[in-house]
Each structure stands twice: as structure tokens, then as C-alpha cells.
Design an enzyme around this catalytic site. Sequence first.
Site, PDB file in Angstrom:
ATOM      1  N   HIS A 121       0.866  -1.170   0.000  1.00  0.00           N
ATOM      2  CA  HIS A 121       0.000   0.000   0.000  1.00  0.00           C
ATOM      3  C   HIS A 121       0.903   1.220   0.000  1.00  0.00           C
ATOM      4  O   HIS A 121       1.834   1.306   0.794  1.00  0.00           O
ATOM      5  CB  HIS A 121      -0.904  -0.007   1.229  1.00  0.00           C
TER       6      HIS A 121
ATOM      7  N   ARG B 198      -6.607  10.567  -0.541  1.00  0.00           N
ATOM      8  CA  ARG B 198      -6.243  11.120  -1.842  1.00  0.00           C
ATOM      9  C   ARG B 198      -7.482  11.342  -2.709  1.00  0.00           C
ATOM     10  O   ARG B 198      -7.571  12.331  -3.420  1.00  0.00           O
ATOM     11  CB  ARG B 198      -5.225  10.203  -2.530  1.00  0.00           C
TER      12      ARG B 198
END
Lengths: 354, 638
Positions: free
Chosen positions: B252, B272
Site C-alpha cells: 500500500h 487522496r
Amino acid sequence: MGSKRQFRIWRGDEDGGDLQDYMVEVNEGEVVLDVIHRLQATDAPDLACRWNCKAGKCGSCSMEINGKPRLACMTRMSTFEPDETVSVTPLRTFPVIRDLVTDVSFNYEKARETPAFAPPADVPPGDYRMQQVDVERSQEFRKCIECFLCQNVCHVIRDHEENKPAFSGPRFFIRAAELDMHPLDTRTDRKEYAQAEMGLGYCNITKCCTEVCPEHIKITDNGIIPMKERAVDRRYDPLVWLGSKIFRRGETPQTSVTSARAAGPATPSTTRGGVHSHAGGSHDPQAEAQAQSGVNWHREVPHPTAPAVDERGKLPLTELTFDRAAAPSPFGDDVTFPLPPEHLNFAHPEQDKH
Amino acid sequence: MTTTTRIERHHYDVVVIGAGGAGLRAAIEARLAGKKTAIISKSLFGKAHTVMAEGGAAAAMGNVNPRDNWQVHFRDTMRGGKFLNNFRMAELHAKESPQRIWELETYGALFDRTKTGKISQRNFGGHEYPRLAHVGDRTGLELIRTLQQKIVSLQQEDKREFGSYDARIRVFAETTVTELLLDGDRVAGAFGYYRESGEFVLFEAPAVVLATGGVGRSYKVTSNSWEYTGDGHALALRAGANLINMEFLQFHPTGMVWPPSVKGILVTESVRGDGGVLRNSEGKRFMFDYVPDVFRKQYAETEEEADRWYTDPDNNRRPPELLPRDEVARAINSEVKAGRGTPAGGVFLDIASRKSADEIRRRLPSMYHQFKELADVDITKEPMEVGPTCHYVMGGVEVEPDSGAAVGHVRGLFAAGEVSGGMHGSNRLGGNSLSDLLVFGKRAGGHAASYADSLPERPKVAVQAVEAAVETALAPLQRDTGESPYTLQQDLQAVMGDLVGIIRREGELADALVRLAELRERVAKVSAAGGRRYNPGWHLALDLRNMLVVSECTAKAALERRESRGGHTREDHPAMDPRWRQVNLVCSLEGDAVQLARKPLPKMRPELIALFDRAELAKYLTDEELAEFDALAEEAGN
């Protein structure tokens, strides 16, 4: 950057045990669980401790740290003084298995007894429509990570093994509240059930559960109190009561819950739960006796007790860490007296019998 | 022998190993098919790693953007996996995930809603349209709790009908399976121990569903919990099944790197998706420099365009922060290696300067609280320090796509969720794992149930096999000359993290294999202090051999695959090679040794490959495959 710190950790099993001292390295930015892992890797490879996510999301590493129920993964070492000894003990309300691991099966049994979501029969999957504002109330309770700290701290069962059969505890009161507030749940008796079968009435709203909740769920204010209020509304509505006196009919709506425990000769009216009379602030001994005689608990009703003290004769930490002397008001701090009658949150179970 | 006669025995139709999303969904399905089902949970019931999933569950319901449908989802999944996915799994997944999500609502799940009262869907890296059903940033918890509560409701039905909650579905909490037992090539049962007591337990069952999750504990920086030791992978191997795609691990891109209390913990991609940007130590928003050619058309080239996308996604291209995870992870790695990282070896993820504190708290409540409480970091005020963390393994048990039945020399073994391989190809899109659990959990549970029905007689557990399992399990406790399991785990993590990590090189991989062979000798002699009752040292000692064999698979496959694709990056072979796309690397066990074989990928059906542009396919397919595609297109045109 690391420094040696003093830890006292309870080691033992159901046959007994004691606090053992460890000096262990602690680095900047670590939490208690990091330190326990270091101990396992060094001095105490068989130190039993539950953990999973190490991120405050799974609720596995519940323990009592310096007497306060906490998640070890969310207790930063920086919250202690550099020379402070950190003592770690297992959850006190549940039987010890080994070291910091306790048998929490009580909670899973209560979970199994709580009636499940009852979906609407006529709405096919994909056609569920709910507004955000309506789901948010239940969503708050669904944040619960089942760490059982609220269960551990609850006065009704902490040090009161005898109350466990009749009392589900805060975790399951909010489960009942969550279903009660679920926009599409088709059961309409969640509150009555909580009162009659889950022991909601035992709760005297000291809010300790809310205080320890790592998810900051307002267990008492948003879950338990609304559940109590409507249960009381239905049972003790003065107008309904007056009507029943005049017309000699009309029992107030009664719970239709059937109880496994109440099977046998117990009548529905006796299974309707009462509330600790002292929870309502009443000091009338007659009312108290009346409240108790009206409830069939299938066991001796516990008498109101003072808060438990520890071996030093001090109050438990939940009270100690409170921002004022003496125990908090069981009504919550935003309530002034006298209460308007419609806000009284206790019931006279005998009332509608007369 | 006395030891085996005293072992607790249970008889079930279907045994599900693992109590995360896939396991619970499989168990529900088996129980609904009328089978007597056991769920074996390594932790307490409801603590599975699924609770960690934050972003959501991808399902093309089209609630937010009506143009979304299964074909688009299928395309996104194949793209994300760099076309190495088992196309049939990706197809089933895209088609069935909406029903699986809707079904959860009938179990009581409460997803966030759109204004019209439907399930809200959010944007996520790699998904063309807003597609992730979510509950704030605790979707995984909602999923596990919903399934847990559904199981309770089934138990309540059974209690009414049979008088016992456990009549047809029972949860064995804190129970670890160490061996699968076979009768010839058929599964006959599973052997394990209760963590609480250390006592052994034997489940006799003709069908076993593996749903044990991943392998992340073999890595130093990982978001995975202690349970993720590759148990299911190793059990399958030892039972004669194959593992595929083991070289593909997802790191990740945004795990916390500082402070240590939160090291490895994920910062969800939604940060994000909701406007968070990545900056290096010079303050530069560096992702614009790392958009690979294959994605150039979909991603913004300027900060202005990227910023417009959040409010007007139809007329602007996406910000490069939302590139697939491997691209973002690689970009961060490059920045850090170039000396533009933070002191703790990460980069800054900044949402504080881009959204109001209120909005951050509302959109990312768990994130906000997690960092405030775990690390005393206020994400509404300061940027986070993030870097790649081992998160998910794409590789796993090779299965028949429709049934989840393991491929290899074993029958009666099924796998679903992270432990199965193929669905995600070389890289998984965020949000696809929660829907994967549901879709293939249901399928594996259902097919395990019908397999159990189809058997004329039950396979038998051999006494010798049980005795051997007891002996193996007790061995670490009886030795006192070996090393501590904790030391061995640290050494294994160092080998995997340093040599088989996110960026790989031939020499290092070869070195890793040598070291893993050494570790194998040491692990064989591991000793655990203490007794049998809840002894984590002993438990780790038993998990180590699983971690080791799975790590060997990963290292071997990573050495063999001489290209970079998805979750496998070779510095010495940095490009994607279309010929490698046609190959799955298959691991199996011969005696104790890991064998590696190449196997051609199944060929996509014409109507599925026709969903893609030729220009896009050209990036992935060989010339011969493209010629075939052109022939198909021509045929369709005629």
C-alpha cells in the site's frame, strides 16, 4: 532514544497470579502494546495478550492500564510520566484465562440472545431506500469495535457476577438501540425487549461506559437514555394511568416478548423490568420496596450500593479522573432539578396495576 | 495411541477456516444450503482483518454515476491487474458484486446514502466511476459486523428449530488449524488447537473452505495483524493444491512511517480521493512526474486540471495521486531513494492545507481519530508521513473460477478471499477485495456444500495422520535447545523486507533463497518456552513454518518472473513484457521442496476482450494476440 521503563504486568491464570516487574526499553512514539510485544520478544515469550490490528479498529487488546480500562494499542507511552511505573492488568469483569487474556464469552452469549435485524418482507434486495440523516443514528452505534471496555467498566456486572445472567450490558443496549433506530427494522418492541429481557433497567446511567469507549460512542446519552425513555413513556404515561383508573381497563401496552428465562408460571406483568429506584433519585423507602416487589428478577434484587473502593480505600479511577469531587450525577450534568415529570426516567411498575 | 483418543472430535459437513469476510460469507452460504457448518477463527469472532478495510466495497451499482455497469468494472479490474487476472473471476466479480452488496442490506448493513436514499458510492484509485459502497472510513467493520450478525440470526433460527444455537453453524473462536487431513486425494478433516487451552481439536469434514487471508507478517513494515502468516496458503500447498501469482504483493503506497506507534498502519486512499496530495521534502507535488505511458490519457498533467477534477470529474482528468497503488508506491520509493524523503523515510501526504478541518473530520472520521489518538498527529493541521507498507497478497490458491475449488491433487478443498489467487492478477484495485470476499465467499461456500452432498461416502481421517499432527504441534514445546520464534520471525521479516520487498533484483532474490533455506533449518529446530495454555510464543513457532514456505514461493516466483508488472517490480527488468502476461507461475510442494512451473493464462472470451480498445490492448498483448484480436474484430464487423 530509548529509555528503560518500569512495567508491572499481571501474570497468572484462574488459579491466581500476581504483578511481575519488568524493566523494558521504550522508544519515542510507542504505545503500551509495542512495549508488550518487546517483552514477548525478550523477557516473557509466553506472555499472553490479545491483539490484532494495532490500530484501534478491532478492539482486541483491551486491558486495564494503571487501573483504567484501555486499548493497549491506543495508550501512548508519552501519556505517562517518564519515571511512572505502568501497571497492566487483565479486564476485571471477565474471568482470567491467562495473563492479560480474559474469557469474554459472556459478550458473545449476550450477542446471541439479542434478536437480530428483522428485514422488511416486501422490500427486495437493492430496493432499500434510506436517508443519510436516518441511518446516521444507527451508524453511530455500528462504529462499535466490540472491545468490551464498556462491559468491563459497567458497575452492574463489574464485581457483580450475580447480575450477569439478567444483564446484557451497554454494548448490547446500543445494539438494541441501533436496531430500534434502524429505518427499516420491522420489530417494534426493541425498547420493551431491552427493558424486559436485557436488564436495561439495571443501568443507573453513571456514564462510565461512555467514558471508556474508544470510539467515543455516546452510549448513555444517545443509546441507553432514549431506550429507557420510551420504555418508560409507554409504561408510565400519567394520562393512560388515569384512564385506566377511571375506566378500569386498558393496561398500558405490554411487551409481547417471550422470555426463555420467564418461561413457566411468571406472568408478563411480572417480567416487565423495573428500574433501580435510586436511579431515579427517589429516596422514598416505600417506593423502593414497591419498585422491587413489582419486578420478578428470579433472584435477589441487588440493593443500591456505594461505588466500590479498591484496597487503598479509594474510588476507582473512573471517578478519580472525573473533573469534580464525588460521583457524577446519574442524570448527567446538563440536568437541573426538579425534573419535569415527563422527563423522569424511572418507572413505578406497580402504578398501572391499581 | 492415548494422545489421539483424547482429542476432541467434531463432525461437520463444511469446515470454513477463517472468520473474515470471505469465511463468514462462505459459512452463511453453506448453512443456507442446509449443511452443518463450522467456522474456525484464529482470533475472537468479529476481529478479523477485514475490519481494517476502510475505503469501501466496489460494486457497479451505478447509484452515483448511472453510466457505471459491470463491463466498466470488469475493464477497470483487468487494467488494474495488468491483464494477468483470471478473466472469468474478474467477470463474475464485476457481475455479482452489486447483488452481494444489496444482500448485506437485508442482513442489516447501513451504508452511507445518496440524496435519493440509495447506497452512496465513492471514487477510488483505478475505478473509472464512483463505485465504492462505504460507511465513512470503516466499511470493513460494517461488513464483518453485518456478516457476524447474520450468522447470529441464523443461529437464532436454529435455536428455535432445534433448541441449540450451535445446531447447524458454530464458531470456534481462537482456534488455529495446523494441518489438513486427507483420505487419498480427498479432504477428510482439519486438525488444530484451541489457543485458550492448548488442547487439540479434530474436525472431520469432507469439504474445507480456506479463507485465511494473507501473508503480510513475513514483512517488516506491514499493515497486517499477527494472524496473517499464510496459514491457508501453506495448508493448501501441503494438501496438494497449487499457489499462483505468489510474486505479486501489494505494498500500500501510503502507510504511516512515523511515529512508530502507527508504523505500517494504512492511510486510506480516500484521503487522496478526497483531495489529499503527496509532496516530497522540497514541497513538490511529485506524482505528475510518475504517470506511466499506459495511463497518460486518463490522468491530469497540471495541478490546475487535477484540482478541477474533484468537483468536475466529467470534464477533467484525474489527479495522478489516484494512479493504481503500485504506481504510487513506486513513485514514493523513488523520491525517497533520490533523497527527497522525510527523515523517517517517507513522503508527506497533505490534506490539511487543502480541506477545512471540519470537512476532514466529517469525511475521514476514523482517520482523524486514529492518528489523533494513536500518534497525537492532527491530520487537519499537519501533513502525514507516509511510505509503502506490505498490505495484500494477490497470489494464492489456484482455484476453479466458478466454484472456488482448489486446482491440484486434492478434492474437497475450496478457497475464497485473499488466500485465493487469480482474481486480482498482478495488482488489486482498492475496494475490490471487500466485494471479492462476498462474491467468492458465497461461491466457495455454496460449492463446498454441494460437493459434500455429492460424495457417496465420507472420507476417513487416518489415525497416523492425527498422531503426526500432534507430534509436529508439540515439538517446539518439547525442545529447549532451539532459537526463540520471535528472533526467527524478525530474521525472516528482514530477509523478505530487504531482499524480496517492493523493488527486486536478481542477485538479492537469489540471496534471499539461500537465506530462506538457512532459516528453514533453524525454524525446524525452533523452541517455545512455557506451557500450552494461551502461549503466543508457541503459536508463533507453529506459524513460522507456514510463513517460511509461503515466503519461499514468493521469492522463487519473483526470481523467475523477469519483468515488472503490478505488485512485482524488478529493477533489472523494469518493463512489462507481453510474453510474460501469458504466463502464471504455479507453486506446488514436492516433499518439502517448493516446485515452480509455468502455466498459460486462460484466454479471454471474445465478447470480453471486445470491451477494450485496441490501443489499450496493444500495451499488454503480444503481436500474435493482437492479430487474433484484429481477426475477431473483422469477423464482428462483417
